[in-house]
Design an enzyme around this catalytic site. Structure first.
Site, short mmCIF file in Angstrom:
data_model
loop_
_atom_site.label_atom_id
_atom_site.label_comp_id
_atom_site.label_asym_id
_atom_site.label_seq_id
_atom_site.Cartn_x
_atom_site.Cartn_y
_atom_site.Cartn_z
N GLU A 115 0.82 -1.22 0.00
CA GLU A 115 0.00 0.00 0.00
C GLU A 115 0.86 1.26 0.00
O GLU A 115 0.48 2.27 -0.61
CB GLU A 115 -0.95 -0.02 1.20
CG GLU A 115 -2.05 -1.07 1.03
CD GLU A 115 -2.89 -1.28 2.27
OE1 GLU A 115 -4.13 -1.29 2.16
OE2 GLU A 115 -2.31 -1.46 3.37
N GLU A 135 -4.10 -9.81 3.75
CA GLU A 135 -5.02 -9.37 4.80
C GLU A 135 -6.25 -10.25 4.96
O GLU A 135 -6.69 -10.52 6.09
CB GLU A 135 -5.46 -7.92 4.55
CG GLU A 135 -4.44 -6.87 4.94
CD GLU A 135 -3.41 -6.59 3.87
OE1 GLU A 135 -2.68 -5.60 3.99
OE2 GLU A 135 -3.31 -7.37 2.90
#
Length: 270
Positions: A115, A135
């Site tokens: 990210e 995740e």
């Protein structure tokens, strides 16, 4: 300077190295330190381009420090997990950052590390690098940039595949999709980053910032509405202060003069 961040400058370039062994996991404190580095970069008129990289050659960042979160996970949920004004990694939500950032990804970019790379303007990667988002298998959503940015950076079905499966995307595949600009050897990664940064910093400082402002403002607009936005900017009505400052600047006059006089422009940043 900071415990987890090393900063050095070379002319108009700031190099920011995230160094939190063993895997550059992103804690609250580390996010704050990275934000301070990016804020220093943003506020220094002499600096035009930043390069963010990780220490060593194995891991760019393993993402959110899950051990830190696990230690506090038995506390009541407050509706917020504050990672500071710049968000995860110090710049994923630094909305006022007005200068370009190059991510020189030196190793694995996992979860929040991926990210961070998504938040950069240009990404280059060493040939052994892999990007992935684990995740979902850990029970949460990658909402520090992945669900917001990845479908805009990759074809929607490719983004969905990475999000749903958590599979690893090689640097070569990332280049094929246009996410990565260059794939290099480890030894050539930082020289390539500086080559790009030097090319960027040779331009007019205000125009450089205006470009970043325009890209951010127009990313969700149609082409027609984007034209309307720039036309309004010429009238000072677009709400794009850097663009509007640029077209009224001395540098705006200097570029054509230098071209006509067959000389290099002398930028003043005003």
């Amino acid at each position: 300077m900071n415990r987890d961040v090393r900063v050095k400058t070379d002319g108009a370039i700031m190099e920011i190295t995230f160094a939190r062994p063993p895997v550059n996991a992103i804690s609250r404190a580390a996010s704050g330190e990275l934000f301070e580095a990016f804020r220093e970069f943003n506020n220094d008129d002499k600096l035009l381009v930043a390069i963010i990289t990780g220490d060593g050659s194995r891991v760019f960042s393993a993402g959110w420090d899950l051990k830190e979160y696990a230690a506090s996970s038995d506390k009541p949920f407050t509706g917020d997990f504050d990672l500071g004004p710049g968000g995860l990694g110090g710049f994923t939500e630094f909305w006022d950052l007005k200068k370009p950032v190059i991510a020189a990804v030196n190793g694995s970019a996992v979860g929040g590390g991926f990210e961070m790379a998504m938040a950069a303007d240009i990404v280059i990667a060493a040939e052994h690098v892999e990007f992935w988002l684990p995740e979902m298998e850990l029970g949460f959503v990658p909402d520090a940039g992945a669900v917001q940015r990845l479908p805009k950076l990759l074809p929607t079905n490719v983004a969905a595949d990475l999000l749903f499966t958590g599979r690893r995307m090689s640097a070569t595949e990332a280049k094929r999709w246009g996410f990565v600009r260059d794939v290099t050897s480890t030894a050539q990664l930082m020289p390539k980053a500086y080559e790009i940064a030097n090319a960027i910093s040779s331009g007019a400082p205000l125009a450089l910032q205006a470009l970043k402002e325009c890209l951010a403002e127009m990313s969700a607009l149609s082409v027609r509405d984007s034209f309307a936005k720039t036309h309004a900017g010429w009238k000072g009505e677009a709400g794009m202060p850097i663009f509007e400052k640029t077209i009224r600047s001395e540098d705006f006059k200097e570029g054509p003069r230098a071209f006509a006089e067959k000389r290099r422009p002398v930028w003043q940043g005003r």
